[in-house]
Design a protein around this motif. Structure first.
Motif, short mmCIF file in Angstrom:
data_model
loop_
_atom_site.label_atom_id
_atom_site.label_comp_id
_atom_site.label_asym_id
_atom_site.label_seq_id
_atom_site.Cartn_x
_atom_site.Cartn_y
_atom_site.Cartn_z
N PRO A 251 -2.32 2.89 11.19
CA PRO A 251 -3.73 2.50 11.00
C PRO A 251 -3.80 1.16 10.24
CG PRO A 251 -3.36 4.73 10.20
CD PRO A 251 -2.02 4.16 10.49
N PRO A 252 -4.87 0.40 10.44
CA PRO A 252 -4.96 -0.90 9.76
C PRO A 252 -5.02 -0.80 8.23
CG PRO A 252 -6.97 -0.41 10.99
CD PRO A 252 -5.99 0.65 11.34
N SER A 253 -5.34 0.39 7.73
CA SER A 253 -5.44 0.56 6.28
C SER A 253 -4.10 0.86 5.62
CB SER A 253 -6.40 1.73 5.99
OG SER A 253 -5.97 2.88 6.68
N VAL A 254 -3.02 0.75 6.37
CA VAL A 254 -1.71 1.22 5.90
C VAL A 254 -1.34 0.74 4.49
CG1 VAL A 254 -0.54 -0.64 7.19
CG2 VAL A 254 0.75 1.35 6.50
N ALA A 255 -1.64 -0.50 4.16
CA ALA A 255 -1.16 -1.04 2.88
C ALA A 255 -1.78 -0.36 1.66
CB ALA A 255 -1.43 -2.53 2.81
N THR A 256 -2.90 0.33 1.85
CA THR A 256 -3.50 1.02 0.69
C THR A 256 -3.60 2.52 0.91
OG1 THR A 256 -5.64 0.39 1.58
CG2 THR A 256 -4.84 -0.91 -0.27
N ASP A 257 -2.96 3.02 1.94
CA ASP A 257 -3.03 4.46 2.20
C ASP A 257 -2.12 5.23 1.26
OD1 ASP A 257 -4.96 4.24 4.10
OD2 ASP A 257 -3.61 4.43 5.83
N ASP B 68 6.25 1.73 -9.50
CA ASP B 68 4.80 1.69 -9.34
C ASP B 68 4.24 0.29 -9.57
OD1 ASP B 68 3.16 3.65 -8.55
OD2 ASP B 68 2.85 4.57 -10.51
N SER B 69 4.62 -0.30 -10.70
CA SER B 69 3.99 -1.57 -11.09
C SER B 69 4.55 -2.76 -10.34
CB SER B 69 4.10 -1.77 -12.60
OG SER B 69 5.45 -1.89 -12.98
N GLU B 70 5.83 -2.72 -9.95
CA GLU B 70 6.40 -3.89 -9.27
C GLU B 70 6.88 -3.57 -7.86
OE1 GLU B 70 8.73 -6.71 -11.58
OE2 GLU B 70 8.32 -5.55 -13.38
N PRO C 191 3.71 -3.18 -5.13
CA PRO C 191 3.14 -4.45 -4.66
C PRO C 191 4.08 -5.24 -3.75
CG PRO C 191 2.71 -4.19 -7.00
CD PRO C 191 3.62 -3.08 -6.60
N GLN D 275 3.92 -3.64 -0.36
CA GLN D 275 2.62 -3.99 0.24
C GLN D 275 2.62 -5.42 0.76
OE1 GLN D 275 -0.04 -3.04 -3.03
NE2 GLN D 275 -0.53 -1.04 -2.16
N GLN D 276 3.25 -6.32 0.02
CA GLN D 276 3.32 -7.72 0.49
C GLN D 276 4.09 -7.80 1.80
OE1 GLN D 276 4.41 -10.76 -2.48
NE2 GLN D 276 3.83 -9.29 -4.03
N LEU E 291 1.95 -6.54 4.61
CA LEU E 291 0.87 -7.46 5.00
C LEU E 291 1.41 -8.80 5.48
CD1 LEU E 291 -1.45 -6.57 2.02
CD2 LEU E 291 -1.91 -6.07 4.41
N LYS F 166 3.09 -11.05 3.83
CA LYS F 166 3.09 -12.13 2.84
C LYS F 166 4.50 -12.55 2.48
CE LYS F 166 0.24 -12.96 -0.65
NZ LYS F 166 -0.34 -12.70 -1.97
N PRO G 269 -11.60 2.76 6.53
CA PRO G 269 -11.61 2.19 7.88
C PRO G 269 -11.65 3.22 9.01
CG PRO G 269 -9.45 1.95 6.87
CD PRO G 269 -10.34 2.51 5.82
N ASN G 270 -11.08 4.39 8.77
CA ASN G 270 -10.94 5.34 9.87
C ASN G 270 -12.11 6.31 10.02
OD1 ASN G 270 -8.31 4.31 10.43
ND2 ASN G 270 -7.61 5.43 8.63
N ALA H 1 -10.03 -2.77 8.06
CA ALA H 1 -9.57 -2.13 6.81
C ALA H 1 -10.04 -3.00 5.65
CB ALA H 1 -8.06 -1.99 6.83
N SER I 253 -7.74 -3.04 2.63
CA SER I 253 -6.30 -3.27 2.85
C SER I 253 -6.03 -4.67 3.36
CB SER I 253 -5.74 -2.27 3.86
OG SER I 253 -6.07 -0.97 3.49
N PRO J 17 -4.26 -4.46 -2.31
CA PRO J 17 -2.85 -4.42 -1.91
C PRO J 17 -2.13 -5.69 -2.38
CG PRO J 17 -4.21 -5.05 -0.04
CD PRO J 17 -5.14 -4.77 -1.17
N ALA J 18 -0.88 -5.52 -2.71
CA ALA J 18 -0.02 -6.64 -3.11
C ALA J 18 -0.66 -7.46 -4.23
CB ALA J 18 0.30 -7.52 -1.91
N MET K 77 -2.14 -0.98 -16.30
CA MET K 77 -0.90 -0.67 -15.58
C MET K 77 0.31 -0.76 -16.52
SD MET K 77 0.19 -0.16 -12.38
CE MET K 77 -0.31 -1.09 -10.98
N SER L 253 1.49 2.87 -16.81
CA SER L 253 2.51 3.08 -15.78
C SER L 253 3.87 2.71 -16.35
CB SER L 253 2.18 2.24 -14.55
OG SER L 253 3.11 2.48 -13.54
N ASP L 254 3.99 1.50 -16.88
CA ASP L 254 5.27 1.08 -17.47
C ASP L 254 5.44 1.60 -18.90
OD1 ASP L 254 5.64 -0.18 -15.15
OD2 ASP L 254 5.83 -2.21 -15.95
#
Lengths: 436, 312
Positions: A261-267, A403-405, A408, A411-412, A415, A417, B146-147, B166, B169, B258-259, B271, B275-276
């Protein structure tokens, strides 16, 4: 004026009064604490067990409440008080409680936190107690691995789970697609995913995870299918050539084949489970925790699970995770906590907990029960022979950094990037920097 | 003749403090409760954050806790993610506050007029502001889904979209999407502030301006805006500070992704802390946020000539 001034005390009188007040206050406090607070504390320590439970879904609250109630009714000298904490804050709350010297007596934690807490020297070493426990030998060895740090058994593996691929069997039939056998390959996976993908109907082959720590872990499982590893001889090798090739293939599922799905990067977890349940995706990778949910969403006969597909190296790995029961070194009621933990590991409480949540019991006698013969569980059962403990448990410092590094970075890559190679090179840097 | 019955004056004991000092101290004593409350809730956390920022303080590594001086600040300057989050923060604040202000002003002008059902509209206008931030984030996350989200569904039914978009995203759409949500939420704040200001402007001034031949636009520029200036300055400064520190919305909707496309400094601080578990670095980021906001507020008040009324 003179008359007024006569009421003022001299400096000496002022200081004397101050000192006397302090002394009386101190004596008063000591008297007050001793008869009232002292016995109350002692009594509480003898009978109450503080149990912290993190809640990823509402179902668990009623389940745990009923288990605690059953335990309390069966005991005369121990009473468990459960403290529910939202899962997002559970780790941080526990760590701050440990830092402040007031952790609960025992709690439920995920095995990837065990290393962190051991690093803080916060956990009770349960090795001797567990080896004398009546069900020690009935518990599958890999489950013990998930809770062993530096040779010490620090927790009970309450329930375990590994990862497998959920597949819509009814939709395969509808589109004339053949569901492969358990030893399927990457090519079979791609063919099936393409067959399921109908963007005009808002249907996609694979619900890939892009958010949360598992975005990195699920991707890593595919890398292992090509013979990759995270650590080799104490060195981070996640950017090895075979790893990069596998990750390129994985990212191509999004960017080239467009089967996600196009939302993959935030799913995240919820999106991949609901995406399958609502018919947006026809496959997704997850643990057995969503089997019971999918029985309700898509219907019991309409899905099955398969082990992860074999990669070009004819290898594969499914990461084993356990939900554990842990006791803290600073626990005030260790005997009560041990009693409660072993009770939860007994046949019926353990089976009820695992079955209700769709997780797998760690005790062989319970895993052999008929409930786990359903096709929804078969992918997980068949993945046992190649299930391994997550390589990311190797260092406590990796937990938060994924999680923090790590996320992302993935995700890059998703996408476009950065390239898959750049992503893995940077991830290797992050992991190497935090090997402590 | 001497006075045989005269008494000898006995000197009174010297007072501990002079009368003036006692009076000053008693005056300060009245302020003490407020000072203690403020010190405990404002000053102490700030000082504690500065103190924490000078230490290596990662909760999962208590044995490595140590004083590192400006080490965390050096790390921050060298951290590319920090600079990215700072850039994102400025984008987030600029677009959010400027458009909230613009639309809030517009709505205030409309609601200041006389029309039927004005009270109902004023109440409805407040709804986005009343709803808790986390709930707003969850609602809009669902709208953007989106879905199966309603936004894509409406666009598809209207024939404006063939494949789902999306919103959260896509790197180009995610920041506008969260900013839009924040604008939606913040408009009522400006509406209410400006509406209060509009109602405080005496009608006589408008009448006098009309008599002098001022048209609608002239009245707006020469009467309304100058009279509202103190309110506008306070409202925008407050809102800029809130938005800069406002993490709930982004944290729930995208977690900064994202990213890192929506990672602002306040979510990045969260975060780092949760998180850290790197409290030393998180405290450093908090201190820098505080400094940025202090500098901004000072400059802003100087440039806008503070909150003195136009008459002053």
């Amino acid at each position: 004026m003179v008359k007024d001034d006569a009421y003022y005390a001299s400096r000496r009188q002022f200081l004397q009064t101050l000192a006397a007040t302090g002394a009386i206050a101190a004596a008063d406090l000591a008297w007050w604490q001793d008869p009232f607070l002292g016995p109350r504390r002692a009594r509480a320590a003898a009978s109450t067990v503080r149990f912290q439970f993190s809640v990823p879904e509402p179902l668990r609250i009623s389940l745990v409440e009923s288990l605690v109630e059953r335990f309390n009714k069966s005991q005369s000298d121990v009473e468990v008080k459960v403290e529910f904490v939202p899962q997002a804050q559970a780790r941080q709350k526990l760590i701050t409680a440990v830092s402040a010297g007031s952790p609960p007596d025992c709690c439920q934690i995920w095995d990837n936190w065990v290393g962190e807490f051991d690093g803080m020297n916060a956990l009770e070493d349960l090795t001797a107690r567990i080896k004398d426990w009546k069900h020690y030998k009935d518990t599958v060895p890999v489950a013990w691995q998930t809770v062993t740090v530096k040779g010490k058994l620090l927790s009970f593996p309450w329930v375990v789970t590994n990862d497998a691929i959920f597949v819509r069997t009814d939709r395969a039939k509808e589109y004339g697609l053949k569901i492969p056998g358990p030893d399927w390959t990457w090519d079979d996976f791609l063919t099936l995913a393409k067959g399921y993908t109908k963007p005009d109907k808002n249907q996609y082959g694979f619900g890939m995870r892009g958010a949360g720590t598992w975005a990195v872990l699920y991707a890593t499982e595919f890398l292992y299918s090509n013979g990759a590893q995270v650590l080799k001889d104490g060195k981070v090798v996640i950017n090895s050539p075979e790893s990069v090739r596998a990750f390129e293939w994985y990212i191509d599922l999004i960017r080239k084949h467009k089967i996600t799905p196009p939302s993959v990067a935030t799913d995240g977890y919820r999106q991949i489970v609901e995406g399958f349940g609502r018919g947006v995706t026809s496959m997704y990778l997850h643990n057995s925790g969503s089997v019971e949910e999918q029985k309700k969403f898509v219907g019991e006969p309409n899905f099955a699970t398969l082990p992860l597909p074999l990669g070009p190296a004819k290898k594969r790995a499914s990461f084993y995770f356990s939900e554990t029961l842990t006791m803290f070194k600073a626990a005030k009621n260790k005997e009560g906590a041990w009693k409660f933990m072993t009770w939860l590991m007994d046949d019926e409480p353990n089976y009820d907990y695992a079955k209700t949540l769709g997780l797998l019991p760690t005790r062989q006698a319970l895993a052999d029960r008929p409930h786990y013969k359903h096709p929804g569980y078969q992918g997980f059962v068949k993945s046992f022979p190649f299930s391994i403990v997550s390589p990311y448990l190797a260092y406590a410092g990796w937990g938060g950094k994924l999680d923090s590094e790590g996320v992302p970075l993935v995700q890059q890559a998703m996408l476009g990037k950065i390239s898959p190679k750049e992503c893995l090179d940077k991830l290797a840097e992050v992991l190497t920097r935090n090997m402590a | 003749m001497s006075n045989q019955n005269a008494t000898i004056a006995v000197p009174a004991p010297r007072a501990l403090l002079s009368h003036a000092t006692r009076e000053t101290l008693s005056n300060y004593a009245y302020l003490l409760p407020a000072a203690i409350c403020l010190g405990g809730t404002v000053l102490f956390p700030i000082l504690k954050a500065i103190h924490m920022s000078l230490y290596y303080n990662v909760l999962i590594k208590p044995q490595e806790y140590r004083f590192i001086g400006l080490g965390n600040y050096v790390r921050m300057v060298q951290d590319p993610t920090f600079w990215l989050t700072l850039r994102n923060s400025f984008t987030w604040v600029f677009w959010s506050v400027s458009l909230q202000f613009f639309f809030g002003f517009l709505v205030a002008l409309i609601l200041n007029g006389q029309f039927k059902g004005r009270a109902i509209y004023r109440t409805i206008n407040l709804l986005p502001w009343i709803i808790p931030g986390v709930v707003v984030a969850l609602i809009w996350e669902y709208i953007y889904q989106p879905n199966y989200g309603p936004l894509n569904d409406l666009l598809r039914r209207a024939g404006l979209m063939r494949e789902p978009v999306a919103w959260l995203s896509n790197l180009n759409l995610v920041m506008p999407a969260v900013v839009f949500t924040n604008i939606w939420r913040g408009i009522p704040f400006f509406t209410i502030m400006i509406l209060a200001g509009l109602q405080a402007i005496p009608d006589e001034i408008y009448e006098a301006a009309t008599v002098d031949g001022a048209g609608v636009i002239q009245r707006f520029w020469s009467v309304t805006l100058p009279m509202l200036r103190p309110i506008i300055v306070v409202a925008t400064a407050t809102r800029i500070i809130w938005t800069f520190n406002y993490a709930d919305l982004i944290f729930v909707m995208t977690s900064g992704g994202p990213a890192n496309a929506t990672q602002i400094t306040s979510t990045y601080t969260l975060m780092q802390a949760y998180s850290d578990l790197d409290w030393g670095y998180a405290a450093t980021l908090s201190v820098i946020l505080l400094v940025i906001m202090l500098v901004f507020t000072a400059l802003y008040l100087k440039l806008t000539k503070g909150v003195e009324s136009v008459a002053g």
